[in-house]
Design an enzyme around this catalytic site. Structure first.
Site, PDB file in Angstrom:
ATOM      1  CG  MET A 166     -10.056   1.955   8.936  1.00 27.33           C
ATOM      2  SD  MET A 166      -8.539   1.900   9.926  1.00 27.33           S
ATOM      3  CE  MET A 166      -7.283   2.110   8.667  1.00 27.33           C
ATOM      4  CE  LYS A 167     -13.220  10.632   4.284  1.00 28.72           C
ATOM      5  NZ  LYS A 167     -12.501  11.011   3.059  1.00 28.72           N
TER       6      LYS A 167
END
Length: 282
Positions: A166-167
């Site tokens: 997600m980062k």
């Protein structure tokens, strides 16, 4: 006791904020002067990473990449106290986060990858976003402490490594946005439009507000009711490129987008909504 490894702009401000909340923090950085600079705020700097983690039940990392994290943790291992928790805020690969979680668990330690969407100012003010995923018992135990470091902790569930992914997704958007803005400013230069006027436009019209609806349309799989036909978007994109070429201004991103639009037009999607160019992504 907390140990913090990596005293860049983000790490050093995290340390200052932790000290401001009454925590005792031991710090280390490869360039020692960046660690000793935190002595003035009440941190205790160590030239040796093994000594820096000694006696700490919680070790935070803000380093460069997978290789650096692995290298620093290997060097620190001898000084870790039994059962210590390693909380890594470094932007890394998902595979690296998964491997470290497994390796350090086998060695008797807890490793939690918790990357952030925070700049140095956010780290100092304890605002922003921290991402976590994996063992929910571990997250539940440490979320209260992590919440004190950031404005919000976002839990993406029990899949180890998802927070890392997600980062990367978030950062890919930021990279694309910045590259697109660079082309926007280049087009303004080509059209002899002052930057102050560009600022006036975006201060009044915020296209970011349309992001949720744009994402929903792109991922719906239905492009047959266009709000902007692909052929028309391609026409405008050509106007951008023609204006830039006329003024000998280089565009980095828009020519690639034009090529992708052409590919979809050739496949018969010219009358569809222009977001069809993202169809292969869903």
């Amino acid at each position: 006791m907390i140990a913090f490894l990596g005293m860049g702009l983000l790490g050093s401000n995290f340390v200052r904020a932790l000290i401001g909340k009454g925590e005792q923090v031991q710090v280390w950085n490869r360039t020692a002067s960046k660690a000793t600079a935190l002595d003035a705020y009440g941190a205790k700097a160590f030239p040796d990473v093994t000594a820096a983690v000694h006696g700490a039940n919680r070790i935070h990392l803000t380093l460069k990449d997978d290789h650096t994290v692995n290298e620093v943790l290997a060097a620190a291992a001898e000084g870790l106290q039994p059962g210590a928790v390693i909380i890594d805020h470094t932007t890394t690969s998902a595979e690296g986060a998964v491997a470290r979680t497994k390796e350090w668990k086998e060695r008797g330690f807890t490793y939690l990858h918790a990357p952030v969407f925070m700049g140095p100012a956010n780290a100092l003010d304890s605002t922003g976003y921290m991402l976590v995923s994996g063992d929910q018992a571990v997250i539940g135990a440490w979320e209260p402490a992590l919440s004190k470091m950031t404005g919000k902790v976002i839990n993406f569930g029990d899949t180890t490594g998802k927070a890392a992914g997600m980062k990367l997704i978030g950062n890919s958007f930021l990279v694309g946005l910045t590259a697109g803005l660079a082309d926007t400013l280049s087009l303004a230069k080509a059209l002899a439009i002052p930057l102050s006027d560009v600022s006036t436009l975006f201060n009044s019209w915020n296209p970011g507000g349309a992001l949720p609806a744009r994402l929903q349309r792109m991922t719906s799989g239905n492009y047959s009711s266009p709000s902007w036909e692909l052929s028309m978007a391609r026409k405008d994109t050509q106007l951008f490129m023609d204006a830039a070429n006329k003024s000998d201004v280089k565009l980095a991103v828009l020519p690639a987008i034009a090529a992708e639009m052409d590919r979809w037009i050739e496949k018969g999607h010219g009358n569809d909504d222009w977001t069809v160019i993202g169809k292969d992504s869903i």
